[in-house]
Write an enzyme that holds these catalytic residues in place. Sequence first.
Site, PDB file in Angstrom:
ATOM      1  N   ASN A 119      17.634 -12.167  44.333  1.00 47.81           N
ATOM      2  CA  ASN A 119      17.164 -12.171  42.984  1.00 47.81           C
ATOM      3  C   ASN A 119      16.027 -10.663  42.795  1.00 47.81           C
ATOM      4  O   ASN A 119      15.174 -11.110  44.008  1.00 47.81           O
ATOM      5  CB  ASN A 119      16.512 -13.347  42.289  1.00 47.81           C
ATOM      6  CG  ASN A 119      17.376 -14.205  42.473  1.00 47.81           C
ATOM      7  OD1 ASN A 119      18.521 -14.258  42.501  1.00 47.81           O
ATOM      8  ND2 ASN A 119      17.302 -15.640  41.944  1.00 47.81           N
ATOM      9  N   VAL A 120      16.846 -10.655  41.815  1.00 53.34           N
ATOM     10  CA  VAL A 120      15.816  -9.019  41.385  1.00 53.34           C
ATOM     11  C   VAL A 120      15.080  -9.340  39.703  1.00 53.34           C
ATOM     12  O   VAL A 120      14.685  -8.404  39.303  1.00 53.34           O
ATOM     13  CB  VAL A 120      17.055  -7.867  41.202  1.00 53.34           C
ATOM     14  CG1 VAL A 120      18.024  -7.364  42.098  1.00 53.34           C
ATOM     15  CG2 VAL A 120      17.688  -8.378  39.845  1.00 53.34           C
ATOM     16  N   CYS A 172      12.225  16.596  41.044  1.00 54.61           N
ATOM     17  CA  CYS A 172      13.080  17.091  41.787  1.00 54.61           C
ATOM     18  C   CYS A 172      14.539  17.223  40.838  1.00 54.61           C
ATOM     19  O   CYS A 172      15.336  17.929  40.937  1.00 54.61           O
ATOM     20  CB  CYS A 172      13.638  16.250  42.857  1.00 54.61           C
ATOM     21  SG  CYS A 172      14.618  14.460  42.350  1.00 54.61           S
ATOM     22  N   THR A 181      22.902 -20.084  46.049  1.00 55.38           N
ATOM     23  CA  THR A 181      23.513 -19.080  46.477  1.00 55.38           C
ATOM     24  C   THR A 181      25.173 -19.290  46.921  1.00 55.38           C
ATOM     25  O   THR A 181      25.261 -19.471  47.137  1.00 55.38           O
ATOM     26  CB  THR A 181      22.757 -17.649  47.426  1.00 55.38           C
ATOM     27  OG1 THR A 181      23.597 -16.734  47.657  1.00 55.38           O
ATOM     28  CG2 THR A 181      22.915 -18.925  48.773  1.00 55.38           C
ATOM     29  N   ASN A 202      23.336 -26.637  45.869  1.00 54.40           N
ATOM     30  CA  ASN A 202      24.236 -26.005  45.340  1.00 54.40           C
ATOM     31  C   ASN A 202      25.151 -26.912  44.553  1.00 54.40           C
ATOM     32  O   ASN A 202      25.763 -27.245  45.128  1.00 54.40           O
ATOM     33  CB  ASN A 202      25.179 -24.800  46.058  1.00 54.40           C
ATOM     34  CG  ASN A 202      25.602 -24.024  45.112  1.00 54.40           C
ATOM     35  OD1 ASN A 202      25.808 -24.205  44.435  1.00 54.40           O
ATOM     36  ND2 ASN A 202      25.563 -22.403  45.571  1.00 54.40           N
ATOM     37  N   HIS A 215      16.976  -7.390  47.185  1.00 49.51           N
ATOM     38  CA  HIS A 215      17.450  -6.537  46.177  1.00 49.51           C
ATOM     39  C   HIS A 215      17.586  -5.879  45.274  1.00 49.51           C
ATOM     40  O   HIS A 215      17.757  -4.892  44.903  1.00 49.51           O
ATOM     41  CB  HIS A 215      18.986  -7.048  45.862  1.00 49.51           C
ATOM     42  CG  HIS A 215      19.759  -7.765  47.075  1.00 49.51           C
ATOM     43  ND1 HIS A 215      20.822  -8.525  46.859  1.00 49.51           N
ATOM     44  CD2 HIS A 215      19.733  -7.120  48.463  1.00 49.51           C
ATOM     45  CE1 HIS A 215      21.337  -8.947  47.603  1.00 49.51           C
ATOM     46  NE2 HIS A 215      21.328  -8.371  48.920  1.00 49.51           N
ATOM     47  N   CYS A 246      14.228   7.409  41.690  1.00 51.14           N
ATOM     48  CA  CYS A 246      15.323   8.695  41.747  1.00 51.14           C
ATOM     49  C   CYS A 246      16.638   8.902  42.665  1.00 51.14           C
ATOM     50  O   CYS A 246      15.941   7.711  43.395  1.00 51.14           O
ATOM     51  CB  CYS A 246      14.266   9.898  41.734  1.00 51.14           C
ATOM     52  SG  CYS A 246      15.035  11.008  42.214  1.00 51.14           S
TER      53      CYS A 246
END
Length: 246
Positions: free
Chosen positions: A99-100, A148, A186, A211, A116, A124
């Site tokens: 998970n983010v 950049c 998951t 799950n 992740h 960038c």
Amino acid sequence: MLEKVAEIIKDARRGVVLTGAGISAESGVPTFRGQDGLWKQYRPEELATMEAFRTEPQLVWEWYNWRRGLIRQVEPNPGHHALVDLAAHFDDFALVTQNVDGLHRQAGSKLVLELHGNIMRSKCVECQRLYESEEDIDPGNIPACPECGGKIRPDVVWFGEMLPADVIREAFEKSEQADVFFSIGTSAIVHPAASLPMTAKRAGAILVEINPERTPLSELADFCFCEKSGFLLPSLLAVLESSTRA
Ligand code: BJW
Ligand code: ZN
């Protein structure tokens, strides 16, 4: 079954947990592949790629802004909190997440291996420099990297991209050494994360899956709890803690 798993935990030294989108579902974060997994008409495989960002950066940032906005408003749920307590039952414990959303850290888990990336950071596309600002990005005017001139993107791992090398290495090492491995919330189809439970099992770990739906792992698992993690994990902790006191 809960009592059996509690006994196994009491005898174990090393524990590893792998979480996916399901653990945050009860906080109100949509999963990727469930009924609520679609944003507009797009599947994650269509948006979470560099190709999508190159061709339609505006659309990709709209998706990430929408998700950032949602994640800012939610809180960790009892499943996240139970994992903070579970760590104390092992000499060595690793919490590996796909998970983010940062909810494990927000709950108080230490040493979270984020496979992740994190949706609240940006980077960038060219020089990979990180930008910590959690502000939304104006999709109509995506900022350029001051270093950049490259476009700024979310600091997450898209399909076809390598996972952060040190993080995935540590996740495999911990999985190989685990006495117990928990796969929680998951669908277990996205690699290399989906290889971690199999690696642990092959190296001798007891595999526990939590799950409400079956996954490709269910056949392999020693224990399958067909329940929501926000219910099952606190129940497991309650059994574990009452038997530890007895
Ligand atoms: C509950 C619940 C409740 C509901 N309680 N549960 C080997 C074989 C085949 C393919 C590959 C392979 N190796 C690599 C690949 C390619 C690809 C891949 O795996 N594709 C598959 C789809 C087949 N992998 C990659 O590209 C990876 N990179 C890579 O391998 O690099 C090396 C390489 C480079 C170049 C060429 C070749 C190799 C990168 C994968 C990156 C995945 N990124 C995403 C987006 C992250 C950013 C973002 O968030 O926007 O990660 S995709 C998306 O899927 C996200 C998730 O972390 C990931 C996994 O999803 P998850 O967490 O399992 O969620 P869902 O929705 O699928 O499932 C939720 C589950 O919860 C369900 O089961 C519910 O039942 C359950 N649930 N409520 C408990 N209350
Ligand atoms: Zn740059």
